[in-house]
Write a protein that holds these residues in place. Structure first.
Motif, PDB file in Angstrom:
ATOM      1  N   VAL A 235       0.774  -1.123   0.064  1.00 17.47           N
ATOM      2  CA  VAL A 235      -0.090  -0.042  -0.537  1.00 17.47           C
ATOM      3  C   VAL A 235       1.109   0.731  -0.253  1.00 17.47           C
ATOM      4  CG1 VAL A 235      -1.488   1.108   1.077  1.00 17.47           C
ATOM      5  CG2 VAL A 235      -2.266  -0.722   1.167  1.00 17.47           C
ATOM      6  N   GLU A 236       2.122   1.588   1.042  1.00 17.89           N
ATOM      7  CA  GLU A 236       3.176   2.441   0.981  1.00 17.89           C
ATOM      8  C   GLU A 236       3.563   2.287  -0.878  1.00 17.89           C
ATOM      9  OE1 GLU A 236       4.335   6.114   2.141  1.00 17.89           O
ATOM     10  OE2 GLU A 236       3.320   4.318   4.022  1.00 17.89           O
ATOM     11  N   ARG A 238       1.446   1.736  -3.541  1.00 17.57           N
ATOM     12  CA  ARG A 238       1.226   2.717  -4.416  1.00 17.57           C
ATOM     13  C   ARG A 238       0.584   4.122  -3.608  1.00 17.57           C
ATOM     14  NH1 ARG A 238      -2.129   4.878  -6.908  1.00 17.57           N
ATOM     15  NH2 ARG A 238      -3.987   3.685  -7.543  1.00 17.57           N
ATOM     16  N   ALA A 239       1.204   4.429  -2.671  1.00 18.47           N
ATOM     17  CA  ALA A 239       0.964   6.338  -2.201  1.00 18.47           C
ATOM     18  C   ALA A 239       1.866   6.936  -2.702  1.00 18.47           C
ATOM     19  CB  ALA A 239       0.682   5.570  -0.589  1.00 18.47           C
ATOM     20  N   THR A 246      -4.911  -0.523  -9.745  1.00 17.42           N
ATOM     21  CA  THR A 246      -5.886   0.148  -9.786  1.00 17.42           C
ATOM     22  C   THR A 246      -7.109  -0.412  -8.233  1.00 17.42           C
ATOM     23  OG1 THR A 246      -6.909  -0.347 -11.415  1.00 17.42           O
ATOM     24  CG2 THR A 246      -5.452   2.191 -11.171  1.00 17.42           C
ATOM     25  N   LEU A 263      -4.945   1.403   3.016  1.00 14.10           N
ATOM     26  CA  LEU A 263      -5.730   2.865   2.172  1.00 14.10           C
ATOM     27  C   LEU A 263      -5.977   3.796   2.855  1.00 14.10           C
ATOM     28  CD1 LEU A 263      -7.154   0.539  -0.685  1.00 14.10           C
ATOM     29  CD2 LEU A 263      -4.947   1.300  -0.873  1.00 14.10           C
ATOM     30  N   GLU A 264      -6.680   4.060   4.076  1.00 17.40           N
ATOM     31  CA  GLU A 264      -7.012   5.613   4.870  1.00 17.40           C
ATOM     32  C   GLU A 264      -5.896   5.558   5.259  1.00 17.40           C
ATOM     33  OE1 GLU A 264      -9.622   7.930   6.209  1.00 17.40           O
ATOM     34  OE2 GLU A 264     -10.061   6.798   4.647  1.00 17.40           O
ATOM     35  N   LEU A 268      -5.334   7.127   0.248  1.00 14.13           N
ATOM     36  CA  LEU A 268      -6.125   6.427  -1.086  1.00 14.13           C
ATOM     37  C   LEU A 268      -7.729   5.821  -0.734  1.00 14.13           C
ATOM     38  CD1 LEU A 268      -3.075   4.142  -1.879  1.00 14.13           C
ATOM     39  CD2 LEU A 268      -3.982   6.883  -2.860  1.00 14.13           C
ATOM     40  N   SER A 269      -8.063   6.765  -1.678  1.00 18.24           N
ATOM     41  CA  SER A 269      -9.642   6.838  -1.440  1.00 18.24           C
ATOM     42  C   SER A 269      -9.442   5.490  -1.866  1.00 18.24           C
ATOM     43  CB  SER A 269     -10.655   7.994  -2.191  1.00 18.24           C
ATOM     44  OG  SER A 269     -10.063   7.605  -3.356  1.00 18.24           O
ATOM     45  N   GLU A 273      -9.594   5.871  -5.810  1.00 16.36           N
ATOM     46  CA  GLU A 273      -8.579   5.512  -6.605  1.00 16.36           C
ATOM     47  C   GLU A 273      -8.208   4.086  -6.537  1.00 16.36           C
ATOM     48  OE1 GLU A 273      -5.731   8.485  -4.689  1.00 16.36           O
ATOM     49  OE2 GLU A 273      -6.957   8.917  -3.380  1.00 16.36           O
ATOM     50  N   VAL A 274      -8.583   3.737  -5.483  1.00 22.75           N
ATOM     51  CA  VAL A 274      -8.722   2.134  -5.489  1.00 22.75           C
ATOM     52  C   VAL A 274     -10.270   1.350  -5.192  1.00 22.75           C
ATOM     53  CG1 VAL A 274      -7.138   0.038  -4.148  1.00 22.75           C
ATOM     54  CG2 VAL A 274      -6.642   2.519  -4.202  1.00 22.75           C
TER      55      VAL A 274
END
Length: 340
Positions: A235-236, A238-239, A246, A263-264, A268-269, A273-274
């Motif tokens: 996740v990091e 991806r951020a 996606t 994600l929160e 990342l929404s 976004e995902v």
């Protein structure tokens, strides 16, 4: 059959206690479609406690006994609601079919021929049911070499020696993958945890969906034993823009819950976004924000089929083993967005 005024009054009281309409109570008690397993079991429990079914149910003496072992490793964590629903369904269906039933939550590593023989000596069972437990060689040998019978629930026997009932994990996961792909996503992430024959089928089904969409690709990560190190790292990435997926398919709803929290945390929404889809449609999926899109497993129907398999095995001890798969349905939520 027309119910008496007393029965109608009882249904009104049950409806008030359950916080639903009388028609919902009537449909739940008649096993009509369109009601969730959890709601159906809640209403039936209230009805039984209120004596709605009358004395006739209670006075039917069970003629056969079933013993069920439930996996302790999976039934005490995030998957507890799943196994609670299966066990409730087994109790309900066995009672309706004239069976007595005992439930034992166990550590699978403690199960073997000696434990089976000891438990059978203390409490003779016509059929032993394993819920969420894959039989090792010695345990399988105990049933294959004797007169005892076994049924697997939420499990498979790859050697096709035992009666089994499970969700259709392959096609359910294929549908989950196709749902993301039809929404336009081509870079997917697959999150899995414990490995069993059931989850292997989910993985195969998901990857089968990718074959139908040219250009689609997938990254897979594991979160075994509740350790989120790999998940948080991905996740990091991806951020930071180091990963380009996606959408995400999680092999169960608990994985989706942990993913959405991660994600929160990095901003990342979902689904902006995902996009995310889970599997099982456990009660807490409806409490997630946004509501999780997931694959609904009918735990009550699995339990019914298991009891029918037990009945058949008692009546026809030498019958060919049956492997039953119950359909899995898409439960639409708000965690998938169209990808342009």
């Amino acid at each position: 059959m027309t119910r008496s005024p007393k029965s109608n009054a009882n249904q009104l009281e049950i409806a008030k206690a359950a916080g639903v309409s009388v028609s919902t109570v009537s449909r739940a008690l008649s096993d009509a479609r369109g009601i969730s397993d959890e709601r159906r079991l809640q209403i039936r429990k209230i009805a039984e406690d209120a004596g709605y079914f009358g004395r006739s149910r209670a006075t039917v003496a069970p003629t056969r006994h079933l013993r069920a072992y439930v996996t302790g490793s999976l039934a005490t964590g995030g998957l507890a609601p799943f196994y609670e629903a299966v066990v409730a369904g087994l109790r309900d269906s066995s009672n309706d079919s004239g069976f007595s039933l005992s439930i034992r939550m166990v550590d699978e590593t403690s199960l073997g021929p000696h434990r089976m023989a000891r438990d059978q000596e203390k409490e003779e069972a016509d059929v032993t049911i394993f819920v969420g437990i894959d039989l090792n060689d010695s345990l399988a040998g105990y049933f294959l070499n004797g007169s005892h019978r076994a049924v697997l629930v939420n499990g498979y026997d790859p050697d096709m020696r035992f009666d089994c009932v499970a969700p259709n994990n392959f096609y359910g996961a294929r549908l989950a993958g196709r749902t993301l792909l039809k929404a336009g996503h081509r870079k997917l992430l697959y999150i899995h945890d414990h490995t069993r024959w059931t989850t292997i089928q989910r993985r195969r089904g998901f990857y089968a969906s990718l074959e139908e969409f040219p250009g689609a690709s997938c990254t897979a990560i594991g979160v075994a034993n509740g350790v989120d190190t790999a998940l948080l790292a991905e996740v990091e990435r991806r951020a930071k823009g180091e990963a380009d997926w996606t959408s995400v398919f999680c092999a169960n709803d608990m994985g989706a819950f942990r993913l959405m929290n991660a994600l929160e945390a990095v901003g990342l929404s979902v689904p902006g976004e995902v996009s995310v889809i889970g599997f099982d449609d456990l009660p807490y999926a409806a409490m997630m924000h946004p509501r999780l899109t997931t694959m609904r497993v009918n735990c009550l129907e699995m339990a019914r089929q298991a009891i029918q398999l037990a009945q058949r095995r008692i009546a026809e001890p030498d019958a060919m083993p049956m492997q039953v798969e119950c359909a899995v349905a898409l439960e639409s939520g708000a965690t998938i967005a169209q990808f342009a």
